[in-house]
Scaffold this active site. Sequence first.
Site, mmCIF file in Angstrom:
data_model
loop_
_atom_site.group_PDB
_atom_site.id
_atom_site.type_symbol
_atom_site.label_atom_id
_atom_site.label_comp_id
_atom_site.label_asym_id
_atom_site.label_seq_id
_atom_site.Cartn_x
_atom_site.Cartn_y
_atom_site.Cartn_z
ATOM 1 N N GLY A 88 0.852 -1.387 -0.260
ATOM 2 C CA GLY A 88 -0.034 -0.196 -0.301
ATOM 3 C C GLY A 88 0.862 1.462 -0.699
ATOM 4 O O GLY A 88 2.045 0.992 -1.031
ATOM 5 N N GLU A 89 0.718 2.153 1.161
ATOM 6 C CA GLU A 89 1.834 3.163 1.201
ATOM 7 C C GLU A 89 2.244 3.458 2.131
ATOM 8 O O GLU A 89 1.601 3.524 3.206
ATOM 9 C CB GLU A 89 0.959 4.794 0.586
ATOM 10 C CG GLU A 89 1.334 6.111 0.842
ATOM 11 C CD GLU A 89 2.734 6.266 0.699
ATOM 12 O OE1 GLU A 89 2.261 5.330 -1.224
ATOM 13 O OE2 GLU A 89 3.819 5.631 0.747
ATOM 14 N N SER A 90 3.727 3.467 2.867
ATOM 15 C CA SER A 90 3.422 3.337 4.595
ATOM 16 C C SER A 90 3.783 4.866 5.076
ATOM 17 O O SER A 90 2.962 3.997 5.983
ATOM 18 C CB SER A 90 5.490 2.831 3.944
ATOM 19 O OG SER A 90 6.362 3.543 3.298
ATOM 20 N N CYS A 96 6.069 -5.569 0.314
ATOM 21 C CA CYS A 96 6.068 -4.284 -0.329
ATOM 22 C C CYS A 96 6.526 -2.527 0.980
ATOM 23 O O CYS A 96 7.098 -3.279 1.584
ATOM 24 C CB CYS A 96 5.669 -4.078 -1.406
ATOM 25 S SG CYS A 96 6.124 -2.753 -2.249
ATOM 26 N N ARG A 128 12.846 2.932 0.475
ATOM 27 C CA ARG A 128 11.783 2.948 -0.237
ATOM 28 C C ARG A 128 11.503 3.562 -1.935
ATOM 29 O O ARG A 128 12.817 4.811 -1.880
ATOM 30 C CB ARG A 128 10.892 4.287 0.201
ATOM 31 C CG ARG A 128 9.465 4.120 0.407
ATOM 32 C CD ARG A 128 9.215 5.177 1.161
ATOM 33 N NE ARG A 128 7.641 5.653 0.857
ATOM 34 C CZ ARG A 128 7.890 6.604 0.603
ATOM 35 N NH1 ARG A 128 8.580 7.565 0.880
ATOM 36 N NH2 ARG A 128 6.757 7.096 0.378
ATOM 37 N N ILE A 148 5.776 -3.594 -7.301
ATOM 38 C CA ILE A 148 4.895 -2.042 -7.783
ATOM 39 C C ILE A 148 5.628 -0.780 -7.035
ATOM 40 O O ILE A 148 5.474 -0.820 -5.792
ATOM 41 C CB ILE A 148 3.566 -2.541 -7.170
ATOM 42 C CG1 ILE A 148 2.528 -3.485 -8.783
ATOM 43 C CG2 ILE A 148 2.938 -1.234 -8.173
ATOM 44 C CD1 ILE A 148 1.886 -3.407 -7.962
ATOM 45 N N ARG A 149 6.646 0.139 -7.683
ATOM 46 C CA ARG A 149 7.226 1.011 -6.644
ATOM 47 C C ARG A 149 7.683 0.743 -5.494
ATOM 48 O O ARG A 149 7.356 1.234 -4.003
ATOM 49 C CB ARG A 149 6.345 2.082 -5.904
ATOM 50 C CG ARG A 149 5.571 3.258 -7.517
ATOM 51 C CD ARG A 149 4.419 4.259 -7.200
ATOM 52 N NE ARG A 149 5.134 5.353 -6.765
ATOM 53 C CZ ARG A 149 6.375 6.203 -6.300
ATOM 54 N NH1 ARG A 149 6.615 6.071 -7.578
ATOM 55 N NH2 ARG A 149 6.534 6.962 -5.328
ATOM 56 N N HIS A 175 4.505 -8.187 -4.485
ATOM 57 C CA HIS A 175 3.294 -8.548 -4.446
ATOM 58 C C HIS A 175 2.787 -10.088 -4.197
ATOM 59 O O HIS A 175 2.579 -10.516 -5.178
ATOM 60 C CB HIS A 175 2.395 -8.042 -4.469
ATOM 61 C CG HIS A 175 2.714 -5.987 -4.574
ATOM 62 N ND1 HIS A 175 1.690 -5.726 -3.419
ATOM 63 C CD2 HIS A 175 3.600 -5.203 -4.951
ATOM 64 C CE1 HIS A 175 2.001 -4.688 -3.518
ATOM 65 N NE2 HIS A 175 2.908 -4.171 -4.142
ATOM 66 N N GLU A 202 0.912 -11.587 -2.978
ATOM 67 C CA GLU A 202 -0.741 -11.363 -3.215
ATOM 68 C C GLU A 202 -1.282 -11.148 -4.177
ATOM 69 O O GLU A 202 -2.483 -12.034 -4.338
ATOM 70 C CB GLU A 202 -0.937 -11.085 -1.724
ATOM 71 C CG GLU A 202 -1.047 -9.500 -2.301
ATOM 72 C CD GLU A 202 0.013 -8.804 -2.197
ATOM 73 O OE1 GLU A 202 1.024 -9.280 -2.114
ATOM 74 O OE2 GLU A 202 0.108 -7.706 -2.271
HETATM 75 N N1 GLN Z 1 5.885 2.455 -2.579
HETATM 76 C C1 GLN Z 1 5.384 2.402 -1.262
HETATM 77 C C2 GLN Z 1 5.723 2.832 -0.208
HETATM 78 O O1 GLN Z 1 6.882 3.438 0.099
HETATM 79 C C3 GLN Z 1 5.466 0.992 -1.370
HETATM 80 C C4 GLN Z 1 4.551 0.729 -2.546
HETATM 81 C C5 GLN Z 1 3.822 -0.995 -2.622
HETATM 82 O O2 GLN Z 1 3.440 -1.475 -1.117
HETATM 83 N N2 GLN Z 1 2.965 -1.485 -3.268
HETATM 84 O O3 GLN Z 1 4.835 2.478 1.173
#
Ligand code: GLN
Length: 210
Positions: free
Chosen positions: A49-51, A81, A110, A138-139, A186, A188
């Site tokens: 997700g987004e930390s 991730c 990150r 993904i990122r 990921h 999942e």
């Molecule tokens: N870039 C996201 C973060 O810093 C992580 C990306 C992801 O979980 N797919 O949290």
Amino acid sequence: MTSPNIGVLALQGDVREHVQAIERLGVRAFGVRRSEEVDRCDGLIVPGGESTTMIKLARVFGVLEPIRRGIADGLPVFGTCAGMIMLADRLRDGADGQETFGGLDATVRRNAFGRQVDSFEADLDFTLFDDPVHAVFIRAPWIEEVGPGVDVLASVPIADGPGSGDHPTDRIVAVQQGPMLATSFHPEVDDDLRLHRHFLDIVSEPLETR
Ligand code: GLN
């Protein structure tokens, strides 16, 4: 242990995919948003997700300290991730003052691959498995340095991944430290359940052998 209680931190991110992966293995999984739910967990998954958002919500929902305590007491945790970022003891390229749950003796950068490319896929050799794992990034973060108690499970060879310019070594993307498991990618989003099964195996191990 009969059927373990597997929680998925459900503040933000791809919670449902992890719940489904665990349930496809015949084990019930539930969303974790409150400290009592942290206490019920035999194992906790911290999703992608987004930390930066996840850590803020963890504080607001009052689960930051319970999860830190759980990890310190040996709660098995699987971070994917953003979840890997959340477990890192040391963070590079975090937002200003970005905190983590911590516990994983590693330095995580990150958005490391994301500086060159937002997402990519690779087949990774894993120390745990005979056949490679198809990994979706993904990122994604990568791990730049690990402490002595951390086993490296998989890396992206320089030739296969983006971002070789400023980091001329293979990039570590999966690790285990005792009952903590973390991947940059990921698992999942794929049909491959081997990493979730491995996590359930960790959860089922008696405490003294972890
Ligand atoms: N870039 C996201 C973060 O810093 C992580 C990306 C992801 O979980 N797919 O949290």
